[in-house]
Design a protein around this motif. Structure first.
Motif, PDB file in Angstrom:
ATOM      1  N   LEU A 149       0.577  -1.098  -0.188  1.00 15.71           N
ATOM      2  CA  LEU A 149      -0.312   0.318  -0.535  1.00 15.71           C
ATOM      3  C   LEU A 149       0.633   1.348  -0.317  1.00 15.71           C
ATOM      4  CD1 LEU A 149      -2.341  -1.316   1.904  1.00 15.71           C
ATOM      5  CD2 LEU A 149      -2.135  -0.873  -0.287  1.00 15.71           C
ATOM      6  N   GLY A 150       2.142   1.665  -0.613  1.00 15.46           N
ATOM      7  CA  GLY A 150       3.000   2.488  -0.838  1.00 15.46           C
ATOM      8  C   GLY A 150       2.003   3.247  -1.853  1.00 15.46           C
ATOM      9  N   GLU A 151       2.591   4.471  -2.794  1.00 14.13           N
ATOM     10  CA  GLU A 151       1.750   5.314  -3.400  1.00 14.13           C
ATOM     11  C   GLU A 151       0.439   4.588  -4.443  1.00 14.13           C
ATOM     12  OE1 GLU A 151       3.440   8.728  -6.141  1.00 14.13           O
ATOM     13  OE2 GLU A 151       4.113   8.722  -4.071  1.00 14.13           O
ATOM     14  N   LEU A 163     -13.057  -5.551  -0.763  1.00 18.04           N
ATOM     15  CA  LEU A 163     -11.610  -5.239  -0.594  1.00 18.04           C
ATOM     16  C   LEU A 163     -10.616  -5.858   0.684  1.00 18.04           C
ATOM     17  CD1 LEU A 163      -9.512  -3.370  -1.655  1.00 18.04           C
ATOM     18  CD2 LEU A 163      -9.847  -1.381  -0.703  1.00 18.04           C
ATOM     19  N   VAL A 164      -9.387  -6.392   0.922  1.00 24.17           N
ATOM     20  CA  VAL A 164      -8.353  -7.117   1.060  1.00 24.17           C
ATOM     21  C   VAL A 164      -6.912  -5.836   1.108  1.00 24.17           C
ATOM     22  CG1 VAL A 164      -7.696  -9.324   2.220  1.00 24.17           C
ATOM     23  CG2 VAL A 164      -9.930  -8.852   1.101  1.00 24.17           C
ATOM     24  N   VAL A 165      -6.636  -5.462   2.417  1.00 27.71           N
ATOM     25  CA  VAL A 165      -5.485  -5.553   2.328  1.00 27.71           C
ATOM     26  C   VAL A 165      -4.176  -5.682   3.297  1.00 27.71           C
ATOM     27  CG1 VAL A 165      -6.257  -3.414   1.492  1.00 27.71           C
ATOM     28  CG2 VAL A 165      -6.107  -3.506   3.506  1.00 27.71           C
ATOM     29  N   CYS A 166      -2.941  -5.406   2.483  1.00 29.60           N
ATOM     30  CA  CYS A 166      -1.645  -6.712   3.680  1.00 29.60           C
ATOM     31  C   CYS A 166      -0.322  -5.531   3.276  1.00 29.60           C
ATOM     32  CB  CYS A 166      -1.563  -8.138   2.505  1.00 29.60           C
ATOM     33  SG  CYS A 166       0.050  -8.312   4.225  1.00 29.60           S
ATOM     34  N   ASP A 167      -0.019  -5.161   4.237  1.00 37.79           N
ATOM     35  CA  ASP A 167       1.356  -4.455   3.706  1.00 37.79           C
ATOM     36  C   ASP A 167       2.460  -4.368   5.142  1.00 37.79           C
ATOM     37  OD1 ASP A 167       2.653  -1.526   1.798  1.00 37.79           O
ATOM     38  OD2 ASP A 167       3.034  -2.099   4.285  1.00 37.79           O
ATOM     39  N   VAL A 168       3.353  -4.888   5.007  1.00 41.51           N
ATOM     40  CA  VAL A 168       4.012  -4.790   6.438  1.00 41.51           C
ATOM     41  C   VAL A 168       4.098  -3.687   7.347  1.00 41.51           C
ATOM     42  CG1 VAL A 168       5.571  -6.545   5.185  1.00 41.51           C
ATOM     43  CG2 VAL A 168       6.366  -4.252   4.998  1.00 41.51           C
ATOM     44  N   ARG A 169       3.725  -2.261   6.928  1.00 38.66           N
ATOM     45  CA  ARG A 169       3.907  -1.184   7.842  1.00 38.66           C
ATOM     46  C   ARG A 169       2.212  -0.853   8.070  1.00 38.66           C
ATOM     47  NH1 ARG A 169       4.640   2.842   4.396  1.00 38.66           N
ATOM     48  NH2 ARG A 169       3.476   1.357   2.506  1.00 38.66           N
ATOM     49  N   PRO A 170       1.399  -1.079   9.602  1.00 42.70           N
ATOM     50  CA  PRO A 170       0.685  -0.085   9.986  1.00 42.70           C
ATOM     51  C   PRO A 170      -0.059   0.245   9.460  1.00 42.70           C
ATOM     52  CG  PRO A 170       1.647  -1.813  11.178  1.00 42.70           C
ATOM     53  CD  PRO A 170       3.133  -1.680  10.323  1.00 42.70           C
ATOM     54  N   GLU A 171       0.729   1.046   9.953  1.00 45.13           N
ATOM     55  CA  GLU A 171       0.824   2.704   8.822  1.00 45.13           C
ATOM     56  C   GLU A 171       0.505   3.250   8.195  1.00 45.13           C
ATOM     57  OE1 GLU A 171       4.870   3.083   8.784  1.00 45.13           O
ATOM     58  OE2 GLU A 171       4.025   2.199  10.247  1.00 45.13           O
ATOM     59  N   ALA A 172       0.029   2.207   7.045  1.00 44.43           N
ATOM     60  CA  ALA A 172      -0.198   1.936   5.448  1.00 44.43           C
ATOM     61  C   ALA A 172      -1.163   1.040   5.737  1.00 44.43           C
ATOM     62  CB  ALA A 172       0.730   1.185   4.755  1.00 44.43           C
ATOM     63  N   LEU A 230      -3.994  -8.227  -6.414  1.00 45.58           N
ATOM     64  CA  LEU A 230      -2.982  -6.999  -7.076  1.00 45.58           C
ATOM     65  C   LEU A 230      -1.527  -7.428  -6.521  1.00 45.58           C
ATOM     66  CD1 LEU A 230      -6.118  -6.335  -7.184  1.00 45.58           C
ATOM     67  CD2 LEU A 230      -5.133  -5.132  -8.865  1.00 45.58           C
ATOM     68  N   VAL A 231      -0.509  -6.725  -6.686  1.00 47.11           N
ATOM     69  CA  VAL A 231       0.857  -7.205  -5.948  1.00 47.11           C
ATOM     70  C   VAL A 231       1.073  -5.590  -6.200  1.00 47.11           C
ATOM     71  CG1 VAL A 231       3.001  -7.766  -5.278  1.00 47.11           C
ATOM     72  CG2 VAL A 231       0.681  -9.156  -5.499  1.00 47.11           C
ATOM     73  N   ALA A 232       1.467  -4.586  -5.547  1.00 47.77           N
ATOM     74  CA  ALA A 232       2.247  -3.516  -5.571  1.00 47.77           C
ATOM     75  C   ALA A 232       3.903  -3.249  -4.691  1.00 47.77           C
ATOM     76  CB  ALA A 232       1.307  -2.413  -5.654  1.00 47.77           C
ATOM     77  N   VAL A 233       4.759  -4.375  -5.334  1.00 47.20           N
ATOM     78  CA  VAL A 233       5.911  -4.178  -4.269  1.00 47.20           C
ATOM     79  C   VAL A 233       7.041  -2.883  -4.937  1.00 47.20           C
ATOM     80  CG1 VAL A 233       4.785  -5.947  -2.500  1.00 47.20           C
ATOM     81  CG2 VAL A 233       5.949  -6.448  -4.750  1.00 47.20           C
TER      82      VAL A 233
END
Length: 90
Positions: free
Chosen positions: A14-16, A32-41, A66-69
């Protein structure tokens, strides 16, 4: 045969770019399901998405992933690691 939109999309990263994709999916009414290593994201999505801790949980709950890394290593990690999306994807 007609096409239909997926009922649930998962966004990993969940970057830009990933956050923008997730917001567009939310506006379109897609589950929608979301995942990011940063809780603030993930925090901004807490009220509009299911937030999960790893890619495997995301994949199990999503029709489309969808992968946005950032780089190849991160792609491999979120897809092929022990808790990667490929371990539970339909």
């Amino acid at each position: 045969m007609g096409s239909s939109a997926p009922s649930t999309a998962g966004v990993i990263g969940l970057g830009e770019i990933g956050a923008g994709v997730a917001r567009a999916l939310e506006r379109a009414g897609t589950g929608l399901v979301v995942c990011d290593v940063r809780p603030e994201a993930t925090a901004p999505f807490a009220d509009v998405a299911t937030v999960v801790d790893d890619a495997a949980l995301l994949a199990a709950a999503s029709d489309v992933i969808l992968v946005a890394v950032v780089d190849d290593a991160q792609v491999l990690a979120v897809l092929d690691a022990e808790q990667g999306a490929l371990s539970t994807a339909r």
